[in-house]
Write an enzyme that holds these catalytic residues in place. Structure first.
Site, short mmCIF file in Angstrom:
data_model
loop_
_atom_site.label_atom_id
_atom_site.label_comp_id
_atom_site.label_asym_id
_atom_site.label_seq_id
_atom_site.Cartn_x
_atom_site.Cartn_y
_atom_site.Cartn_z
N HIS A 79 0.84 -1.19 0.00
CA HIS A 79 0.00 0.00 0.00
C HIS A 79 0.88 1.24 0.00
CE1 HIS A 79 -2.75 3.08 1.33
NE2 HIS A 79 -3.71 2.30 0.90
N TYR A 206 -8.47 9.97 4.27
CA TYR A 206 -8.70 10.76 5.48
C TYR A 206 -9.69 11.87 5.12
CZ TYR A 206 -4.43 8.50 7.17
OH TYR A 206 -3.48 7.58 7.55
N PRO A 298 -4.58 5.66 17.38
CA PRO A 298 -4.41 5.00 16.07
C PRO A 298 -4.40 5.97 14.89
CG PRO A 298 -6.56 4.43 17.05
CD PRO A 298 -5.88 5.38 17.99
N LYS A 302 0.56 3.56 14.33
CA LYS A 302 1.92 3.28 14.78
C LYS A 302 2.00 2.19 15.86
CE LYS A 302 4.04 6.50 12.41
NZ LYS A 302 4.63 6.05 11.15
N TYR A 393 5.30 8.96 8.06
CA TYR A 393 4.13 8.09 7.91
C TYR A 393 4.54 6.61 7.87
CZ TYR A 393 -0.60 7.07 6.10
OH TYR A 393 -1.88 6.63 5.92
#
Ligand code: RFL
Length: 396
Positions: A79, A206, A298, A302, A393
């Site tokens: 991904h 998002y 979340p 991580k 990220y």
């Protein structure tokens, strides 16, 4: 030392069979360090607990290095892009081509946990399911111990040379470490959903919406995780499938972009965004790993990654201590682990600010909303911001 029938001894006693405990147990077992894992849930309950899905390259490297990645390599999916949507428009970042140029691997946590249990047991590892640790004792001696209760209610005392507290954010081991606590309740609650449907497109989405955050996280070809920011007092059962689909469609709406999927909601729960950093994460012969060492929201995915990488760090410090009595790396465990934890926390906090509408009214709130818009604008237009984002990220 002779042990009674209700007493068992090992070298490393591991509390908790989540990603942290199981990665640690597998690495130590492969190095011929005797381990015992104690887990309060049943094997079936542990296998069914859907949580994380996004594994960073560091975590994948740890799993591959120790021969624990067969399932992930067979069924995990690469991904490498995420999309930010807001009423002002949308921006897609191909983060796999930014920064250090690395992708995530999407592999559901419960599948990873299932693989890790199978691998550990196949190699002769000892794992007691349905066994709850109730007390931790003698961590400043060379034979720390735990008192546990099995599913039948019998009390068992386990002793070891070292204890690994891998029992998660609500476990008991962190309470046995005298430590400073830095914590934040972000005042934000998410409805965490699993939908029986493929994701709308391949990207993480998002949704930065004035009525609250919404997110889409791909998991498998059949199941997708969605999040919806909700009132702190919300009850998941009040959210019907129809209400969820409407709200996702509204908050994830962006011109020309695919609408989120609609499929049966197969799991709905609440996640309160809270963060906690403990320092130190060790005392005597007890060492904390994963969510036991740090609770992380979340928002940036991580937690499982910190658990996997932290487990490797502790294993590498325990092996020389057990084999040759060399404890230097163990003494430095906290100091070695904490910089990564702090960086992950900082980035997760930055993501929280980016994704959620500032609470309240008036000029102060409006001002923070303006900053949020600036951050989104930076991500959309500035190459250097995009590189830094990508490194944080996937990279920590
Ligand atoms: P876990 O997985 O909580 O495992 C701890 C284990 O300890 C057991 N236990 C005990 N056993 C015996 N005696 C006791 N007294 C015990 N007390 C507890 C528990 O039953 C349990 O089996 O901790 P660990 O190993 O540190 O792993 C942490 C991760 O599970 C967690 O950080 C992640 O799931 C967080 N997270 C995500 N992390 C990512 O890296 N990527 C993601 O995409 C991601 N998505 C998520 C997430 C967490 C979520 N929730 C539910 C908070 C999505 C969600 C919705």
């Amino acid at each position: 030392m002779r042990l009674g029938a209700d007493e068992q001894d090992s070298v490393v006693l591991i509390l908790g069979a989540g990603p942290a405990g199981l990665v640690l147990a597998n690495i130590l077992r492969a190095a011929n360090v005797p381990t015992v894992v104690l887990e309060r849930r049943t094997r079936e309950q542990v296998r069914q607990r859907a949580r994380a899905g996004f594994l960073a390259p560091d975590s994948v490297a740890v799993l591959r290095e120790h021969g624990l990645a067969a399932g992930l390599d067979a069924r995990g999916r690469t991904h490498d892009r995420c999309e930010f949507r807001s009423p002002a428009g949308s921006v897609e970042l191909r983060y796999g081509e930014l920064g250090a140029g690395q992708p995530h691997t999407v592999y559901p946590q419960q599948d990873l946990v299932t693989d890790l249990i199978a691998e550990y047991l196949a190699g002769g590892g000892v794992l007691h399911f349905g066994t709850t640790v109730e007390r931790i004792e003698d961590i400043h001696t060379d034979r720390p111990a735990v008192l546990a209760r099995d599913a039948a209610g019998a009390e068992i005392r386990f002793t070891g040379h070292y204890l690994a507290g891998c029992d998660g954010a609500r476990g008991i081991s962190r309470t046995a470490v005298p430590t400073t606590i830095a914590a934040s309740d972000h005042g934000i609650t998410w409805l965490a959903l699993l939908m029986q449907a493929p994701p709308a497109g391949e990207a993480v989405i998002y949704g930065v919406h004035p009525d609250g955050f919404a997110g889409q996280m791909p998991r498998t070809a059949e199941v997708t995780r969605y999040y919806l920011q909700c009132d702190p007092g919300a009850r998941p059962r009040e959210w019907s499938d129809w209400r969820i689909w409407d709200e996702l469609a509204r908050r994830l709406d962006a011109p020309g972009r695919p609408a989120p999927a609609t499929g049966p909601i197969i799991e709905r729960g609440l996640v309160r965004l809270r963060s906690r950093i403990l320092d130190p994460i060790q005392a005597g012969r007890l060492f904390l790993v994963g969510d036991a060492a740090t609770s992380i929201s979340p928002s940036a995915a991580k937690g499982a990654n910190l658990a996997i990488v932290g487990a490797q760090l502790l294993a590498e410090a325990l092996i020389p201590a057990v084999r040759y009595g060399k404890g230097d790396a163990l003494q430095r465990y906290s100091e070695q682990a904490l910089p990564r934890i702090r960086r992950a926390q900082e980035f997760s906090h930055w993501m929280i600010d980016l994704l959620h509408p500032p609470a309240g009214y008036g000029p102060e709130t409006a001002y923070r909303r303006e900053l949020q818009r600036a951050r989104l604008h930076n991500l959309a237009t500035s190459r250097s911001h995009q590189h830094v984002f990508a490194d944080n990220y996937v990279g920590i």
